[in-house]
Scaffold this active site. Structure first.
Site, short mmCIF file in Angstrom:
data_model
loop_
_atom_site.label_atom_id
_atom_site.label_comp_id
_atom_site.label_asym_id
_atom_site.label_seq_id
_atom_site.Cartn_x
_atom_site.Cartn_y
_atom_site.Cartn_z
N SER A 26 36.41 53.15 14.81
CA SER A 26 37.47 53.06 13.80
C SER A 26 38.83 53.08 14.49
CB SER A 26 37.37 54.23 12.83
OG SER A 26 38.58 54.33 12.10
N HIS A 51 35.85 48.76 13.15
CA HIS A 51 36.00 49.33 11.80
C HIS A 51 37.49 49.48 11.50
CE1 HIS A 51 34.63 51.72 8.32
NE2 HIS A 51 35.65 52.51 8.56
N ASP A 53 40.26 50.64 8.76
CA ASP A 53 40.48 51.47 7.58
C ASP A 53 41.79 51.10 6.90
OD1 ASP A 53 38.25 53.36 7.60
OD2 ASP A 53 39.09 54.08 9.48
N MET A 55 44.26 51.82 3.95
CA MET A 55 44.58 52.91 3.01
C MET A 55 45.88 52.59 2.29
SD MET A 55 43.93 56.19 5.41
CE MET A 55 42.40 56.49 6.27
N HIS A 84 37.13 48.53 5.73
CA HIS A 84 36.85 49.62 4.78
C HIS A 84 38.07 49.77 3.89
CE1 HIS A 84 36.05 54.25 4.35
NE2 HIS A 84 35.96 53.62 3.20
N MET A 86 40.09 51.48 1.43
CA MET A 86 40.35 52.72 0.68
C MET A 86 41.59 52.49 -0.18
SD MET A 86 39.44 55.46 3.65
CE MET A 86 39.62 54.25 4.93
N MET A 155 30.17 58.04 2.85
CA MET A 155 31.27 58.79 3.47
C MET A 155 30.76 60.19 3.80
SD MET A 155 33.92 56.91 3.88
CE MET A 155 34.98 58.22 4.50
N ASP A 193 30.44 57.42 8.01
CA ASP A 193 31.85 57.36 8.42
C ASP A 193 32.49 58.73 8.22
OD1 ASP A 193 34.46 56.70 8.95
OD2 ASP A 193 34.67 55.28 7.28
#
Ligand code: DX5
Ligand code: ZN
Length: 240
Positions: A26, A51, A53, A55, A84, A86, A155, A193
């Site tokens: 990540s 990966h 993330d 957000m 991913h 979020m 998660m 994760d």
């Protein structure tokens, strides 16, 4: 243990069982001053996915990075971009994420108004489809939509921050989802994760996870050496 997975890349065959354990570092934990080089380091050391993330400061408190960063790093590696999301109402970003280079788009069940619709939209974009569940979300949430997905992300911390400790009860969720998929003969990647490190990795693998996200444990220190250490753990587990 039997792990059946959907086919992306680097398939390994063990006996009569399709068996592929994937490392997905990540980049949230990377040094952003030298992000391109850090991605190259984990790529060359053998990590199969990157990966990413995303957000939004709404679904989770932090704001990380978005489309311009993802398109910019796309030229740094050919590895699978595992995005991913979020973010609240991720439906809005499916097509643009695909255009930026996402190979897998994972959305949180908790963030989707119409989960079925969003999963179909991801499939229509040509990306692989992932569904994420927060620690407190029941596994039955994915029961009816499993056939629409390639991967379930369990998660193992509450989303939003790197460097947290894994929540032990989430391993039971991994076991339940693996069993559910095996019983229904659905080939499924199960991703974990949050809080994964070299000392506890075997617990996630034993529970049935096969796509392993790890941020801090890869990027704190020598990212290439840490990547190789994880891949060695995978080999040891496969030999058991
Ligand atoms: C958490 C993110 C994770 C995070 C993992 O919300 O989804 O991908 O970067 O970081 P570590 O491995 O440090 O827990
Ligand atoms: Zn993540």
């Amino acid at each position: 243990m039997t792990i059946t997975v959907c086919s992306m890349r680097n398939r390994k065959i063990k006996g009569d069982t399709d068996f592929m354990i994937i490392l997905a570092p990540s980049i949230l934990a990377a040094d952003f001053k030298r992000l391109g080089q850090q991605i190259r380091d984990v790529d060359q050391a053998g990590a199969q996915y990157i990966h990413i993330d995303v957000m939004d400061g709404n679904f989770v408190p932090c704001i990380s990075f978005g489309m311009p960063v993802i398109s910019s790093i796309r030229s740094r590696t050919e590895k699978v971009f595992d995005v991913h999301m979020m973010v609240a109402d991720p439906d809005r970003y499916v097509d643009v994420m695909r255009e930026c280079g996402a190979d897998i788009i994972t959305v949180h069940a908790e963030a989707c108004r119409h989960l079925d619709h969003t999963l179909r939209k991801i499939r229509g974009s040509g990306a692989k489809v992932g569904i994420a569940l927060n620690p407190g979300t029941a596994v039955r949430v994915v029961e009816h939509v499993l056939e629409l997905a390639d991967m379930v992300l369990v998660m193992t911390v509450n989303p939003g921050f790197g460097g947290q400790e894994m929540i032990p009860y989430t391993l039971e969720k991994v076991r339940t989802i693996r069993r559910m998929c095996d019983d229904r003969k659905i080939p499924m990647d199960i991703q974990v994760d949050g809080g994964v490190d070299l000392n506890n990795i075997h617990r996630f693998l034993e529970a049935g996870a096969n796509v392993i996200v790890t941020g801090t444990a890869v990027f704190r220190g020598d990212a290439a050496a840490n990547t190789r250490a994880f891949l060695k753990k995978f080999e040891e587990f496969e030999r058991q």
